[in-house]
Design a protein around this motif. Structure first.
Motif, PDB file in Angstrom:
ATOM      1  N   LYS A  39       0.652  -1.006   0.456  1.00  0.00           N
ATOM      2  CA  LYS A  39       0.249  -0.233   0.174  1.00  0.00           C
ATOM      3  C   LYS A  39       0.852   1.465   0.155  1.00  0.00           C
ATOM      4  N   ALA A  40       0.780   2.088  -0.774  1.00  0.00           N
ATOM      5  CA  ALA A  40       1.737   3.377  -0.970  1.00  0.00           C
ATOM      6  C   ALA A  40       0.692   4.471  -0.930  1.00  0.00           C
ATOM      7  N   LEU A 105      12.919   3.531   0.489  1.00  0.00           N
ATOM      8  CA  LEU A 105      11.750   3.483   0.249  1.00  0.00           C
ATOM      9  C   LEU A 105      11.777   4.175  -0.231  1.00  0.00           C
ATOM     10  N   PRO A 106      10.757   4.324  -1.050  1.00  0.00           N
ATOM     11  CA  PRO A 106       9.664   5.465  -2.191  1.00  0.00           C
ATOM     12  C   PRO A 106       9.689   6.817  -1.877  1.00  0.00           C
ATOM     13  N   ARG A 107       9.497   7.375  -2.559  1.00  0.00           N
ATOM     14  CA  ARG A 107       9.437   8.875  -2.224  1.00  0.00           C
ATOM     15  C   ARG A 107       8.548   9.188  -3.168  1.00  0.00           C
ATOM     16  N   THR A 156       4.261   2.998 -10.686  1.00  0.00           N
ATOM     17  CA  THR A 156       5.729   2.863 -10.512  1.00  0.00           C
ATOM     18  C   THR A 156       5.991   3.739  -9.369  1.00  0.00           C
ATOM     19  N   LEU A 157       7.120   2.744  -8.185  1.00  0.00           N
ATOM     20  CA  LEU A 157       7.877   3.493  -7.169  1.00  0.00           C
ATOM     21  C   LEU A 157       8.965   4.118  -7.499  1.00  0.00           C
ATOM     22  N   TRP A 158       9.353   5.193  -7.348  1.00  0.00           N
ATOM     23  CA  TRP A 158      10.485   5.998  -7.087  1.00  0.00           C
ATOM     24  C   TRP A 158      11.352   6.211  -5.723  1.00  0.00           C
ATOM     25  N   GLU A 171       3.955  11.986  -4.634  1.00  0.00           N
ATOM     26  CA  GLU A 171       4.411  12.158  -3.576  1.00  0.00           C
ATOM     27  C   GLU A 171       4.060  10.174  -2.389  1.00  0.00           C
ATOM     28  N   VAL A 172       5.049  10.132  -2.819  1.00  0.00           N
ATOM     29  CA  VAL A 172       5.048   8.443  -1.442  1.00  0.00           C
ATOM     30  C   VAL A 172       5.498   9.643   0.097  1.00  0.00           C
TER      31      VAL A 172
END
Length: 189
Positions: A39-40, A105-107, A156-158, A171-172
């Motif tokens: 879950k993002a 951890l993605p931002r 996609t998570l970055w 923003e995550v």
């Protein structure tokens, strides 16, 4: 794998600090949720990349039982109580891949939707998903489809700022990933 998202669009003058605080105090509650791959906790703030303020969590479910348990359980009911019942969009998973920055951890996150045209569009989308997964800074990427509307979705998570890409940018604020290892690398059929 099942992908799911609901978008809560907020007024232009809404204090997004309220959402940031909500995630900071409640985000950890899904850190061990059965059946949840990822879950993002996503937001968009009105400005450079968005015309709206929005809270738009995105989920990758390892099991349909987990998704159903969430939708009919107290977590989602809190959203309903505070914001009303949002439309829950969902897609069948086609592919999932970890990226070179998978340990980070993605931002940020990107979400790109496109109509499916010919049958070979899915193969082209799978190749694009593999390419995204190899991009420096990619944490993870998923490809899913809504067969009712024939819409493809790239999520996609970055690690940091997303590279120039089409689609919505987010923003995550937090990432819950209790069963990320159960999402299954590669093509889902």
């Amino acid at each position: 794998m099942h992908a799911m998202q609901y978008e809560i669009t907020l007024p232009a003058d809404y204090d997004m600090g309220i959402i940031r605080n909500r995630v900071a105090t409640k985000g950890h509650l899904l850190d061990s949720f059965p059946g949840l791959g990822i879950k993002a906790y996503l937001i968009r703030e009105r400005g450079e990349y968005s015309q709206v303020n929005q809270y738009a969590p995105f989920y990758l479910w390892a099991t349909p039982e987990g998704m159903n348990s969430f939708l009919w359980g107290p977590g989602f009911q809190g959203i309903v109580q505070d914001f009303g019942r949002p439309e829950v969009q969902h897609w069948t998973g086609l592919a999932y891949a970890e990226g070179p920055a998978s340990a980070v951890l993605p931002r940020t996150a990107t979400l790109h939707r496109a109509a499916v045209a010919p049958v070979d569009a899915v193969e082209a989308a799978l190749e694009e998903s593999r390419k995204l997964a190899r991009t420096p800074g990619a944490v993870a990427t998923a490809l899913a489809i809504d067969p009712r509307h024939w819409e493809l979705l790239h999520f996609t998570l970055w690690e940091q700022e997303a590279p120039e890409a089409s689609g919505a940018r987010y923003e995550v604020l937090h990432l819950s990933a209790p069963e990320r290892d159960r999402l299954g690398e590669g093509r889902q059929w």
